[in-house]
Design a protein around this motif. Sequence first.
Motif, mmCIF file in Angstrom:
data_model
loop_
_atom_site.group_PDB
_atom_site.id
_atom_site.type_symbol
_atom_site.label_atom_id
_atom_site.label_comp_id
_atom_site.label_asym_id
_atom_site.label_seq_id
_atom_site.Cartn_x
_atom_site.Cartn_y
_atom_site.Cartn_z
ATOM 1 N N UNK A 1 0.888 -1.139 -0.116
ATOM 2 C CA UNK A 1 0.066 -0.056 0.029
ATOM 3 C C UNK A 1 0.871 1.381 -0.130
ATOM 4 N N UNK A 2 0.381 2.289 -0.629
ATOM 5 C CA UNK A 2 1.282 3.579 -0.545
ATOM 6 C C UNK A 2 1.417 4.048 0.767
ATOM 7 N N UNK A 3 2.622 4.600 1.003
ATOM 8 C CA UNK A 3 3.151 5.087 2.440
ATOM 9 C C UNK A 3 2.169 6.373 2.627
ATOM 10 N N UNK A 4 1.706 6.444 3.785
ATOM 11 C CA UNK A 4 0.897 7.675 4.165
ATOM 12 C C UNK A 4 1.804 8.770 4.504
ATOM 13 N N UNK A 5 1.179 10.089 4.172
ATOM 14 C CA UNK A 5 2.163 11.133 4.412
ATOM 15 C C UNK A 5 2.522 11.279 5.759
ATOM 16 N N UNK A 6 3.690 12.187 6.067
ATOM 17 C CA UNK A 6 4.353 12.268 7.345
ATOM 18 C C UNK A 6 3.482 12.814 8.367
ATOM 19 N N UNK A 7 2.476 13.678 8.079
ATOM 20 C CA UNK A 7 1.707 14.178 9.002
ATOM 21 C C UNK A 7 0.663 12.891 9.500
ATOM 22 N N UNK A 8 0.040 12.200 8.753
ATOM 23 C CA UNK A 8 -0.819 11.269 9.346
ATOM 24 C C UNK A 8 -0.204 10.088 10.097
ATOM 25 N N UNK B 1 -6.275 4.848 14.529
ATOM 26 C CA UNK B 1 -5.239 5.982 14.244
ATOM 27 C C UNK B 1 -4.538 5.541 13.066
ATOM 28 N N UNK B 2 -4.255 4.544 12.862
ATOM 29 C CA UNK B 2 -3.699 3.950 11.760
ATOM 30 C C UNK B 2 -4.377 3.937 10.332
ATOM 31 N N UNK B 3 -5.572 3.346 10.498
ATOM 32 C CA UNK B 3 -6.335 3.295 9.374
ATOM 33 C C UNK B 3 -7.943 3.881 9.639
#
Length: 373
Positions: free
Chosen positions: A14-21, A60-62
Amino acid sequence: MLIQKLRGQGAALPARPPLRAIALAWLGGALAIATVALAGQQWALSLILGSFGASCVLVFGFPDVPFSQPRNVVVGHFLSSLIGLVFLQWAGPHWWAMALAVGTAIAVKRGLTDAAECAAAIGEGLEAFTIPGSVAEQRQVGLGHGNLGARLLSEDTTCFAFLAGHESFAAAEGAIGIARTANKVRKTPLRVILNGLGKDAAYIISRINGFTYVQTEYDIPTQTLTVVKEIPFSEGERAAVKCYGANDVMEGVAIMKKEDVQCSITGNSTNPVRFQHLVAGTYKKWAIENGKKYFSVASGGGTGRTLHPDNVAAGPASYGLTDSLGRVHGDAQFAGSSSVPAHVEMMGLIGMGNNPMVGATVACAVAAAQANA
């Protein structure tokens, strides 16, 4: 195979989430657990549960997946805790109560409204409580109980047979309880029969328990079963249980054909290698050859006892003989006695006899289905 599975079997990551997320997920998880842990320390209570960590990963992760929504998380924890407390108060802190509570919680949280599906889910909970490396784990006894419960609650099953020695009063009472509970959600009432060796024994058991005694004659040359007479010894649900006594294996098989049995279980008796397993195995072969659905369960005498006459006569391999016969025909094979909790626990599951466990699985599945409906 295992390496491929660990690598994701070729699926793209899966695509890496943004650093803010990522930062918000870290902050949310840390604050949530810190708050609960601090409250527990302040009040001298154990508030931290293992499932809270998994819930934090989801929330919080998904945050966008259905399982992460507040309703599912909060209500899911509330229902699971409530179910656990109900089982604790009802049965005490026993392994089997914990297993049934987990299975029932799975069924409720899945939103299953079909009792048969609930029973299968409860089987998953039971399976989680088998001891690693034990006989119970090797045979997947927990899943077997769930699958048996599902069969008894399915409309495809119209007749359930206890292939038990007629001295087994526990099986007789269990038959009534299972049918009574299952029929709360079934459209067609489940028929229950007892099929054992000996006509005199069947008559006595019927009279004592208020069942309907069915006297039969079997003509070997023509392979014809004739009902001589039926004697009900009561009225109501007890009279609905038919009790047969056969003179030999072939008559026992003929009785199974006459009643169109779709599901059976062997139980404690002194005749496992002379009658029960042989009837189940022969009927299983006939059912396969004739395209009939038949779910056979091997339990009780032969998987839990070693010193009754048939086993002693079998010689040093007494346990192995009846155990192996169960493997021949069983779609599910339990471990330990039908009615003695210690035997089941020694095999690596939980301290509850197999027949009571069948009844408990069906009862919990019915309750979960009714709650979800």
